[in-house]
Motif scaffolding. Structure first.
Motif, PDB file in Angstrom:
ATOM      1  N   TYR A  23       1.106   5.134  -8.428  1.00 40.47           N
ATOM      2  CA  TYR A  23       0.293   5.415  -7.247  1.00 40.47           C
ATOM      3  C   TYR A  23       0.168   4.169  -6.377  1.00 40.47           C
ATOM      4  O   TYR A  23       0.369   4.216  -5.164  1.00 40.47           O
ATOM      5  N   TRP A  24      -0.165   3.033  -6.977  1.00 40.88           N
ATOM      6  CA  TRP A  24      -0.347   1.792  -6.223  1.00 40.88           C
ATOM      7  C   TRP A  24       0.949   1.286  -5.608  1.00 40.88           C
ATOM      8  O   TRP A  24       0.926   0.497  -4.668  1.00 40.88           O
ATOM      9  N   LYS A  26       3.308   3.292  -4.209  1.00 38.89           N
ATOM     10  CA  LYS A  26       3.763   4.128  -3.092  1.00 38.89           C
ATOM     11  C   LYS A  26       3.488   3.350  -1.811  1.00 38.89           C
ATOM     12  O   LYS A  26       2.463   2.670  -1.683  1.00 38.89           O
ATOM     13  N   ALA A  27       4.397   3.433  -0.858  1.00 37.78           N
ATOM     14  CA  ALA A  27       4.311   2.632   0.370  1.00 37.78           C
ATOM     15  C   ALA A  27       2.950   2.726   1.042  1.00 37.78           C
ATOM     16  O   ALA A  27       2.393   1.719   1.479  1.00 37.78           O
ATOM     17  N   GLU A  28       2.386   3.917   1.099  1.00 34.08           N
ATOM     18  CA  GLU A  28       1.114   4.086   1.811  1.00 34.08           C
ATOM     19  C   GLU A  28      -0.078   3.480   1.059  1.00 34.08           C
ATOM     20  O   GLU A  28      -1.141   3.300   1.635  1.00 34.08           O
ATOM     21  N   ASN A  29       0.095   3.163  -0.214  1.00 38.43           N
ATOM     22  CA  ASN A  29      -1.003   2.600  -1.004  1.00 38.43           C
ATOM     23  C   ASN A  29      -0.872   1.093  -1.227  1.00 38.43           C
ATOM     24  O   ASN A  29      -1.786   0.467  -1.752  1.00 38.43           O
ATOM     25  N   TRP A  31      -0.671  -2.926  -0.472  1.00 36.52           N
ATOM     26  CA  TRP A  31      -1.546  -3.781   0.331  1.00 36.52           C
ATOM     27  C   TRP A  31      -0.701  -4.574   1.320  1.00 36.52           C
ATOM     28  O   TRP A  31       0.241  -5.276   0.909  1.00 36.52           O
ATOM     29  N   PRO A  32      -1.022  -4.525   2.608  1.00 38.65           N
ATOM     30  CA  PRO A  32      -0.214  -5.232   3.609  1.00 38.65           C
ATOM     31  C   PRO A  32      -0.148  -6.745   3.369  1.00 38.65           C
ATOM     32  O   PRO A  32       0.885  -7.364   3.628  1.00 38.65           O
ATOM     33  N   ARG A  35       2.532  -7.315   0.738  1.00 35.13           N
ATOM     34  CA  ARG A  35       3.850  -7.090   1.359  1.00 35.13           C
ATOM     35  C   ARG A  35       4.246  -8.292   2.225  1.00 35.13           C
ATOM     36  O   ARG A  35       5.370  -8.776   2.147  1.00 35.13           O
TER      37      ARG A  35
END
Length: 112
Positions: A23-24, A26-29, A31-32, A35
């Motif tokens: 879950y963590w 997945k791209a949408e979850n 943290w910017p 990244r």
């Protein structure tokens, strides 16, 4: 010139923890800030694969990438440290990992 790094790590062998770990990731979850720290270090591509509770990470890096500089930068970044603490809930070191080592660099033994 790009360089490839392949690393391995185990997850705790618990289906619920593995599901939450995925879950963590997945791209949408994601943290910017984490990244950004990856990209700023010269890591151009990063993929993580799983079989059972074993993970394999493949990183493609540019000439800017320096493992020690990345480690120092991560140690000084509170958001990256928060992420690492969260991830440690799911991860466990490989039996042959050095003290404090998470991801272990794999040795290439074959190329076609």
């Amino acid at each position: 010139m790009m360089k490839r790094h392949c690393l391995a790590l185990d997850l705790k062998d618990d289906p619920r923890l593995i599901e939450e770990y995925e879950y963590w990731h997945k791209a949408e979850n994601g943290w910017p800030e984490v990244r950004k720290s990856i990209l700023d270090a010269g890591i151009v591509e990063m993929e993580i694969y799983r079989t059972g509770n074993r993970l394999m990470m493949i990183m493609e890096t540019n000439d800017q990438y320096n493992e020690r500089a990345k480690a120092a930068s991560d140690a000084a970044n509170s958001k990256v440290q928060e992420w690492e603490q969260l991830m440690w809930k799911f991860q466990q070191p490989l039996p042959w990992a050095k003290e404090g080592e998470k991801w272990v660099l794999m040795e290439q033994i074959f190329q076609l």
